[in-house]
Write an enzyme that holds these catalytic residues in place. Structure first.
Site, PDB file in Angstrom:
ATOM      1  N   HIS A  78       0.842  -1.218   0.000  1.00  0.00           N
ATOM      2  CA  HIS A  78       0.000   0.000   0.000  1.00  0.00           C
ATOM      3  C   HIS A  78       0.869   1.257   0.000  1.00  0.00           C
ATOM      4  O   HIS A  78       0.539   2.248   0.644  1.00  0.00           O
ATOM      5  CB  HIS A  78      -0.932   0.025   1.217  1.00  0.00           C
ATOM      6  CG  HIS A  78      -1.921  -1.098   1.249  1.00  0.00           C
ATOM      7  ND1 HIS A  78      -3.192  -0.985   0.721  1.00  0.00           N
ATOM      8  CD2 HIS A  78      -1.842  -2.359   1.721  1.00  0.00           C
ATOM      9  CE1 HIS A  78      -3.850  -2.123   0.895  1.00  0.00           C
ATOM     10  NE2 HIS A  78      -3.045  -2.980   1.486  1.00  0.00           N
ATOM     11  N   ASN A 151     -10.152  -2.940   2.623  1.00  0.00           N
ATOM     12  CA  ASN A 151      -9.858  -2.951   1.195  1.00  0.00           C
ATOM     13  C   ASN A 151     -11.140  -2.717   0.406  1.00  0.00           C
ATOM     14  O   ASN A 151     -12.229  -2.688   0.977  1.00  0.00           O
ATOM     15  CB  ASN A 151      -9.279  -4.313   0.780  1.00  0.00           C
ATOM     16  CG  ASN A 151      -7.787  -4.439   1.101  1.00  0.00           C
ATOM     17  OD1 ASN A 151      -7.101  -3.447   1.337  1.00  0.00           O
ATOM     18  ND2 ASN A 151      -7.301  -5.666   1.109  1.00  0.00           N
ATOM     19  N   TYR A 365       1.082  -4.149  12.007  1.00  0.00           N
ATOM     20  CA  TYR A 365       1.003  -2.721  11.683  1.00  0.00           C
ATOM     21  C   TYR A 365       1.798  -1.870  12.660  1.00  0.00           C
ATOM     22  O   TYR A 365       2.495  -0.935  12.269  1.00  0.00           O
ATOM     23  CB  TYR A 365      -0.458  -2.275  11.598  1.00  0.00           C
ATOM     24  CG  TYR A 365      -1.181  -2.848  10.395  1.00  0.00           C
ATOM     25  CD1 TYR A 365      -1.390  -4.221  10.288  1.00  0.00           C
ATOM     26  CD2 TYR A 365      -1.639  -2.050   9.365  1.00  0.00           C
ATOM     27  CE1 TYR A 365      -2.040  -4.767   9.190  1.00  0.00           C
ATOM     28  CE2 TYR A 365      -2.293  -2.587   8.266  1.00  0.00           C
ATOM     29  CZ  TYR A 365      -2.494  -3.950   8.187  1.00  0.00           C
ATOM     30  OH  TYR A 365      -3.122  -4.479   7.098  1.00  0.00           O
TER      31      TYR A 365
HETATM   32 FE1  HDE Z   1      -2.325  -4.827   5.483  1.00  0.00          FE
HETATM   33  N1  HDE Z   1      -0.516  -4.028   5.915  1.00  0.00           N
HETATM   34  N2  HDE Z   1      -1.656  -6.648   6.028  1.00  0.00           N
HETATM   35  N3  HDE Z   1      -4.061  -5.700   4.887  1.00  0.00           N
HETATM   36  N4  HDE Z   1      -2.982  -3.075   4.868  1.00  0.00           N
HETATM   37  C1  HDE Z   1      -0.162  -2.746   5.751  1.00  0.00           C
HETATM   38  O1  HDE Z   1       0.958  -1.435   7.333  1.00  0.00           O
HETATM   39  C2  HDE Z   1      -0.541  -6.873   6.739  1.00  0.00           C
HETATM   40  C3  HDE Z   1      -4.390  -7.017   5.005  1.00  0.00           C
HETATM   41  C4  HDE Z   1      -4.247  -2.761   4.468  1.00  0.00           C
HETATM   42  O2  HDE Z   1      -3.123   3.495   4.068  1.00  0.00           O
HETATM   43  C5  HDE Z   1       1.171  -2.420   6.357  1.00  0.00           C
HETATM   44  O3  HDE Z   1       1.239   0.787   7.647  1.00  0.00           O
HETATM   45  C6  HDE Z   1      -0.467  -8.252   7.129  1.00  0.00           C
HETATM   46  C7  HDE Z   1      -5.794  -7.209   4.810  1.00  0.00           C
HETATM   47  C8  HDE Z   1      -4.327  -1.373   4.112  1.00  0.00           C
HETATM   48  O4  HDE Z   1      -1.441   3.289   5.447  1.00  0.00           O
HETATM   49  C9  HDE Z   1       1.591  -3.744   7.003  1.00  0.00           C
HETATM   50  C10 HDE Z   1      -1.572  -8.853   6.604  1.00  0.00           C
HETATM   51  C11 HDE Z   1      -6.294  -5.955   4.566  1.00  0.00           C
HETATM   52  C12 HDE Z   1      -3.060  -0.854   4.329  1.00  0.00           C
HETATM   53  C13 HDE Z   1       0.446  -4.656   6.632  1.00  0.00           C
HETATM   54  C14 HDE Z   1      -2.326  -7.835   5.926  1.00  0.00           C
HETATM   55  C15 HDE Z   1      -5.206  -5.028   4.616  1.00  0.00           C
HETATM   56  C16 HDE Z   1      -2.242  -1.948   4.804  1.00  0.00           C
HETATM   57  C17 HDE Z   1       2.153  -1.784   5.420  1.00  0.00           C
HETATM   58  C18 HDE Z   1      -1.981 -10.303   6.674  1.00  0.00           C
HETATM   59  C19 HDE Z   1      -7.739  -5.576   4.259  1.00  0.00           C
HETATM   60  C20 HDE Z   1      -2.590   0.559   4.073  1.00  0.00           C
HETATM   61  C21 HDE Z   1       2.238  -0.325   5.813  1.00  0.00           C
HETATM   62  C22 HDE Z   1      -2.070 -10.810   7.987  1.00  0.00           C
HETATM   63  C23 HDE Z   1      -8.591  -5.745   5.409  1.00  0.00           C
HETATM   64  C24 HDE Z   1      -2.865   1.463   5.225  1.00  0.00           C
HETATM   65  C25 HDE Z   1       1.442  -0.220   7.004  1.00  0.00           C
HETATM   66  C26 HDE Z   1      -2.445   2.867   4.884  1.00  0.00           C
HETATM   67  C27 HDE Z   1      -0.912  -1.796   5.173  1.00  0.00           C
HETATM   68  C28 HDE Z   1       0.416  -5.914   7.039  1.00  0.00           C
HETATM   69  C29 HDE Z   1      -3.514  -8.107   5.220  1.00  0.00           C
HETATM   70  C30 HDE Z   1      -5.387  -3.624   4.388  1.00  0.00           C
HETATM   71  C31 HDE Z   1       2.938  -4.279   6.587  1.00  0.00           C
HETATM   72  C32 HDE Z   1       0.646  -8.886   7.918  1.00  0.00           C
HETATM   73  C33 HDE Z   1      -6.574  -8.521   4.886  1.00  0.00           C
HETATM   74  C34 HDE Z   1      -5.545  -0.623   3.583  1.00  0.00           C
HETATM   75  O5  HDE Z   1       1.674  -3.635   8.395  1.00  0.00           O
END
Ligand code: HDE
Length: 689
Positions: A78, A151, A365
């Site tokens: 993202h 999402n 996060y």
């Molecule tokens: Fe994320 N995800 N994600 N994700 N995600 C990040 O956090 C992660 C997942 C989502 O505008 C990171 O600040 C793991 C699902 C959004 O700043 C990180 C897993 C969904 C955003 C991270 C998921 C999301 C992130 C990278 C699986 C939908 C952007 C930068 C367990 C519900 C937020 C950050 C923004 C961002 C990890 C799966 C949505 C690396 C480990 C499912 C919208 O922490």
């Protein structure tokens, strides 16, 4: 060698007195970071006019040092995002299901910051790759920040957080070659998918038009993971969060996405910024799908499995409030880049489920913010800071921006009896969900069915969406170099839907080559869920859309004014395009200004198009390849087209007589054109061969 003469710097004279101090207070005096007024921001300090720069130049060094450190690590996923400020207000009290204060009464207005993003590409990648979009909202409530980090697709690729690094490594640019950027159409991604059947439901969504939104203002959002709501009596229920755009949903076609990526890589960012700047505030309704344990137990899939939806037909969505985005960020870096979302940021009344994907997110996060923002004090940055009072005994650390007072930096203490203390009444209580069992590493059998919902999704959407899914999978697999990966995916597709599998195999020229796959659980027939469709679900509207009007010499100026006004009445925007940006002259000799030049404004940037010209203009446009592509693309992309005074261009582009093409002979014809445009695409147009 010629010797340049240099002008010695004349130091600006400052009186150091009241006038100067006032100017400095007003922010009109350029200073160093220490507040020292700068006399010359054009020249570094040198030994002689043409001599070497002196190390002594602390002003130069401060400026360059700061510049050298301007970047922070981009988000690992993202990375590219656009954001806006706004507010959220509930329609009614939700006290019966949650004790969250921000949902307790319709008059509670909570500030929000929403960030929309793509997932796979870097921060500088384009806005329109085929990809999931992030939909993250920070609610600054009076009981702390609540981050709803979702999402625009309601399911996810994987069931367990332990697979996330593998998924992301596979989709990002390949490790040895560093490409492709922001694209899933490559071997490593499809290799991983072919070996992870749990991802197939999500794959159907990502290959659908959902992955190519027309605007960030026109897409749905989903919390994806199952959460819990807890009321004041301590009763808890499962909940799925949904966002619904008031402008309805809209998507672009793949061919448009490819062309928009070249014509305007900032298509979504610009659209969001301009809409808010012009007072057209994006609005999204928040909906809850509330599921009690009894209903959850009856569902044919596990509510803790993030690869499954709960069809609205089984559990309806209750609309609980609306978010309005009414202010652009003042500074992209300070706000959009530094905002730190964490699904673990909840408020009393909202709690987690045991979804193993969510459980991993609760760790990830916070951890990522430490490396991205570099300090455990990231919550003190203005964009992350709670807008309610916050106080505890945490102290110090890199970049501490608060100045805590007093002696007591521990608790309990007796020396500051008025200091912060825990509050059993108002504090956050974890829902007392019973847990039992042995420690194991396994996937519950209730997570085993990977095909039934993929099939349900495919069979629920409109024929156009089905066609696009087939085309998208074909496109992506055509980019996959290893045939064995393609064969495996074909095997999965056959299990999802025989016809889809056969179609893609045929389009790949690989009919009969599908690998036989034995599913962990054989797919079952589920009732279709028409609510999963993208098209035909929202009222037709032109609100928030953009209509491109191409004008060329001799056009009917009055018709253009009437048309522009009619477009404005629809809540849409008219963009005037001319072969030259200086504008074009109408039939009365009056010159009309243009906003854009044709060469930089292909029709892919608009939802519908109109071409207006006189005889001279028609001739000039027919000879102009940009004008020809403008109309031919609009035709191919099934857009509503209005024309006046361009018989030759219409012939040349083969649009005459096609469905959705309106001849605007007079003002009375405008209504018919707008009726067609309101419906989005002209799906029944037979393209000229
Ligand atoms: Fe994320 N995800 N994600 N994700 N995600 C990040 O956090 C992660 C997942 C989502 O505008 C990171 O600040 C793991 C699902 C959004 O700043 C990180 C897993 C969904 C955003 C991270 C998921 C999301 C992130 C990278 C699986 C939908 C952007 C930068 C367990 C519900 C937020 C950050 C923004 C961002 C990890 C799966 C949505 C690396 C480990 C499912 C919208 O922490």
């Amino acid at each position: 060698m010629s010797k340049k003469t240099s002008t010695p710097n004349t130091p600006a004279v400052t009186d150091g007195g009241e006038t100067h101090q006032q100017a400095q207070r007003d922010g009109t005096v350029l200073t160093t970071n220490q507040g020292l007024p700068i006399s010359d921001n054009q020249n570094s300090l040198k030994a002689g006019g043409r001599g070497p720069t002196l190390l002594e130049d602390f002003i130069l060094r401060e400026k360059i040092t700061h510049f050298d450190h301007e970047r922070i690590p981009e988000r690992i996923v993202h990375a590219r995002g656009s954001a806006a400020h706004g507010y959220f207000q509930p329609y009614k009290s939700m006290k019966h299901v949650t004790r969250a204060g921000f949902l307790s009464a319709p008059n509670v207005k909570t500030p929000v910051f929403a960030r929309f993003s793509t997932v796979a590409g870097g921060a500088g990648s384009m806005d329109l790759p085929r990809d999931v979009r992030g939909f993250a909202v920070k609610f600054y409530t009076q009981e702390g920040n609540f981050d709803l980090v979702g999402n625009n697709i309601p399911v996810f690729f994987i069931q367990d957080a332990i697979k996330f690094p593998d998924l992301i490594h596979a989709v990002k640019m390949e490790a040895d070659r560093g490409y492709p950027q922001a694209a899933s159409a490559h071997d490593t991604f499809w290799d991983f998918i072919s070996l992870m059947p749990e991802s197939l439901h999500m794959i159907m969504w990502v290959m659908s038009d959902r992955a190519l939104p027309r605007s960030l203002r026109m897409m749905e959002g989903f919390g994806v993971n199952t959460f819990r709501l807890v009321n004041a009596a301590g009763e808890f229920r499962f909940v799925k969060f949904h966002w619904r755009p008031v402008l309805g949903t809209a998507s672009v076609l793949w061919d448009e996405a490819v062309k928009i990526s070249g014509a305007d890589p900032d298509f979504h960012r610009r659209d969001l910024y301009e809409a808010i700047a012009s007072g057209n505030f994006p609005e999204f309704e928040l909906g809850f799908q509330i599921i009690d344990q009894e209903t959850a137990d009856k569902l044919p899939f596990d509510v803790l499995d993030a690869t499954k939806v709960i069809p609205e037909e089984l559990v309806p969505i209750e609309m609980v409030g609306k978010m309005v985005l009414d202010r652009n960020p003042d500074n992209f870096f300070a706000e959009t880049e530094q905002v730190a979302f964490c699904p673990s940021h909840v408020v009393p009344g909202i709690d987690f489920s045991e979804d193993p994907l969510l459980q991993g997110r609760l760790f990830s996060y916070l951890d990522t913010q430490l490396s991205r923002l570099g300090s455990p004090n990231f919550h003190e940055l203005p964009i992350n800071r709670p807008q309610c009072p916050f106080a505890n005994m945490q102290r110090d650390g890199h970049m501490q921006m608060l100045v805590p007072k007093g002696r007591a930096n521990y608790e309990p203490n007796s020396i500051e009896p008025k200091g912060p203390r825990e509050s059993p009444a108002a504090g956050f209580h974890t829902a007392p969900v019973p847990v039992e069992g042995a420690k194991v590493r396994l996937r519950a059998a209730s997570f085993n069915d990977h095909y039934s919902q993929a099939r349900m999704f495919y069979r629920s959407v409109t024929p156009q969406e089905q066609q696009h899914i087939g085309e998208a999978i074909t496109f992506e697999l055509s980019k996959v170099e290893m045939p064995e990966i393609r064969r495996k995916i074909l095997g999965h597709l056959h299990l999802i839907d025989e016809k889809l599998g056969a179609l893609v195999a045929d389009e790949l020229g690989m009919a009969g080559e599908a690998e036989t796959i034995t599913p962990a659980a054989p797919p079952v027939e589920l009732e279709p869920s028409p609510a999963l469709r993208l098209y035909g679900k929202y009222e037709p509207t032109l609100k928030g859309r953009k209509i491109g009007i191409l004008i060329a010499p001799g056009f009917d100026g009055k018709l253009m004014s009437t048309l522009t006004a009619a477009i404005g009445n629809e809540g849409a925007k008219a963009a005037i395009i001319a072969p030259k940006v200086g504008g074009a002259t109408d039939s009365t000799g009056t010159k009309h200004a243009a906003e854009m030049a044709l060469s930089g404004s292909p029709s892919v940037l608009f939802d519908a198009v109109v071409v207006l010209a006189g005889a001279d203009g028609d001739k000039a446009l027919t000879a102009n390849p940009d004008a020809v592509s403008f109309l031919m693309d609009a035709c191919r992309h099934l857009k509503a087209i209005g024309v006046a005074g361009v018989p030759t261009l219409s012939e040349r582009t083969h649009i005459t007589g096609l469905a959705g093409v309106s001849e605007l002979a007079a003002s009375k014809d405008i209504a018919g054109f707008l009726d067609i445009a309101r419906n989005g695409r002209v799906w029944n147009r037979k393209l000229p061969t």
